[in-house]
Design an enzyme around this catalytic site. Structure first.
Site, PDB file in Angstrom:
ATOM      1  CG  HIS A 198     -37.129 -57.047  12.325  1.00 23.93           C
ATOM      2  ND1 HIS A 198     -37.463 -56.425  11.139  1.00 23.93           N
ATOM      3  CD2 HIS A 198     -37.494 -58.344  12.182  1.00 23.93           C
ATOM      4  CE1 HIS A 198     -37.989 -57.307  10.321  1.00 23.93           C
ATOM      5  NE2 HIS A 198     -38.028 -58.477  10.930  1.00 23.93           N
ATOM      6  CB  ILE A 200     -32.091 -50.356   3.386  1.00 25.52           C
ATOM      7  CG1 ILE A 200     -33.235 -51.325   3.717  1.00 25.52           C
ATOM      8  CG2 ILE A 200     -30.739 -51.056   3.513  1.00 25.52           C
ATOM      9  CD1 ILE A 200     -33.421 -52.413   2.709  1.00 25.52           C
ATOM     10  CG  LEU A 201     -29.518 -46.428   7.571  1.00 25.45           C
ATOM     11  CD1 LEU A 201     -29.065 -46.493   9.025  1.00 25.45           C
ATOM     12  CD2 LEU A 201     -29.769 -44.983   7.147  1.00 25.45           C
ATOM     13  CG  MET A 247     -40.820 -47.968   7.558  1.00 19.99           C
ATOM     14  SD  MET A 247     -40.292 -49.381   8.583  1.00 19.99           S
ATOM     15  CE  MET A 247     -41.269 -50.672   7.861  1.00 19.99           C
ATOM     16  N   GLY A 290     -44.318 -43.704  15.693  1.00 15.83           N
ATOM     17  CA  GLY A 290     -43.382 -43.273  16.734  1.00 15.83           C
ATOM     18  C   GLY A 290     -43.706 -43.775  18.123  1.00 15.83           C
ATOM     19  CB  SER A 308     -34.782 -58.982  17.108  1.00 19.06           C
ATOM     20  OG  SER A 308     -35.415 -60.235  16.964  1.00 19.06           O
ATOM     21  CG  ASN A 343     -40.612 -49.014  19.233  1.00 21.50           C
ATOM     22  OD1 ASN A 343     -40.305 -49.701  20.204  1.00 21.50           O
ATOM     23  ND2 ASN A 343     -41.294 -49.498  18.207  1.00 21.50           N
TER      24      ASN A 343
HETATM   25  C1  GAR Z   1     -42.341 -51.262  14.932  1.00 22.60           C
HETATM   26  O1  GAR Z   1     -43.159 -52.397  15.058  1.00 22.60           O
HETATM   27  C2  GAR Z   1     -40.951 -51.669  14.484  1.00 22.60           C
HETATM   28  O2  GAR Z   1     -40.550 -52.891  15.010  1.00 22.60           O
HETATM   29  C3  GAR Z   1     -41.133 -51.740  12.995  1.00 22.60           C
HETATM   30  O3  GAR Z   1     -41.941 -50.653  12.676  1.00 22.60           O
HETATM   31  C4  GAR Z   1     -42.813 -50.382  13.764  1.00 22.60           C
HETATM   32  C5  GAR Z   1     -42.722 -48.915  14.104  1.00 22.60           C
HETATM   33  O4  GAR Z   1     -43.684 -48.571  15.057  1.00 22.60           O
HETATM   34  N1  GAR Z   1     -39.883 -51.675  12.320  1.00 22.60           N
HETATM   35  C6  GAR Z   1     -39.629 -52.335  11.202  1.00 22.60           C
HETATM   36  O5  GAR Z   1     -40.439 -53.062  10.651  1.00 22.60           O
HETATM   37  C7  GAR Z   1     -38.234 -52.107  10.648  1.00 22.60           C
HETATM   38  N2  GAR Z   1     -37.929 -53.113   9.684  1.00 22.60           N
HETATM   39  P1  GAR Z   1     -43.615 -47.163  15.791  1.00 22.60           P
HETATM   40  O6  GAR Z   1     -43.456 -46.102  14.701  1.00 22.60           O
HETATM   41  O7  GAR Z   1     -44.954 -47.062  16.482  1.00 22.60           O
HETATM   42  O8  GAR Z   1     -42.462 -47.207  16.734  1.00 22.60           O
END
Ligand code: GAR
Length: 217
Positions: free
Chosen positions: A109, A92-93, A90, A12, A136, A14
């Site tokens: 991503h 897919i919708l 993680m 989490g 992205s 992000n």
């Molecule tokens: C992030 O690096 C995000 O880009 C990736 O998971 C991580 C989550 O980190 N997302 C994917 O790979 C989706 N396909 P966080 O839980 O610390 O935000």
């Protein structure tokens, strides 16, 4: 003020950047609910620290993806969510989910799409020997990491990078571009035409570039 519904599965970081941006006013919005499909996700703690409602909806408790997705939709609608934000979610919708929030689902991503969609993408970028990678933010469509791209940011990749080193380098930029993309949406500045995202009143920086390795020592 836009109401965000954030879907998470892990750490989490992000989510943290988005919550902080809401608090400091970089996003004209609020996090209405955080939903995790993983009960132990640290993201849930982060949300609780900010007194944001959390829900655990485990995909393991539903007979199929559509039933799981419909529970997500029901919860997001209960919280009157205007934008669905996938932040390390993680799963897919299904198309059934997508039709409830047309043009209102974003994902981040950790690669420069359309290169390296899917999973384990940092290791794939290192193994391929690319010199630039990044992250992205895109709208979600019915493919895997294929939707219209809103913002991308690039970082150098070094041949002796570990997966963790590259992950940290990219993550630092994720925390900058995801809040920015959400704010552009909140301001109503994003127009999707076919698969291009146009940003209203965008400052066009035509001289910006990044070369790795640099042209001069
Ligand atoms: C992030 O690096 C995000 O880009 C990736 O998971 C991580 C989550 O980190 N997302 C994917 O790979 C989706 N396909 P966080 O839980 O610390 O935000």
């Amino acid at each position: 003020m836009i109401r965000l519904g954030i879907l998470v599965s892990g750490s989490g970081s992000n989510l943290q950047a988005i919550m902080d941006s809401c608090v400091c006013g970089d996003i004209d919005g609020m996090v209405a609910v955080v939903i995790s499909n993983v009960e132990e996700a640290y993201a849930l703690k982060r949300a609780e620290n900010y007194d944001i409602p959390t829900k655990v909806i485990s995909h393991e408790h539903y007979p199929d993806r559509v039933n799981f997705d419909m529970q997500l939709v029901k919860t997001l609608k209960e919280f009157d969510v205007g934008l669905v934000v996938l932040a390390g979610f993680m799963r897919i919708l299904t198309p059934e989910f997508l039709k409830h929030f047309p043009g209102r689902i974003m994902n981040i991503h950790p690669a420069l799409l359309p290169s390296f969609p899917g999973l384990e993408v940092r290791q794939k970028a290192i193994d391929h020997g690319v010199k630039l990678s990044g992250c992205s933010v895109h709208f979600v469509d019915d493919g895997v990491d294929t939707g219209p791209i809103i913002i991308q940011a690039a970082v150098p990749v070094y041949p002796d990078d570990s997966k963790e080193e590259l992950k940290d380098r990219i993550l630092a930029l994720e925390h900058k571009i995801y809040p920015r993309a959400i704010q552009l949406f909140a301001q109503g500045r994003l127009d999707i035409v076919e698969r291009k995202v146009f940003i209203r009143d965008q400052v066009k920086e035509k001289t910006a570039y990044m070369v790795n390795p640099p042209l001069e020592d």
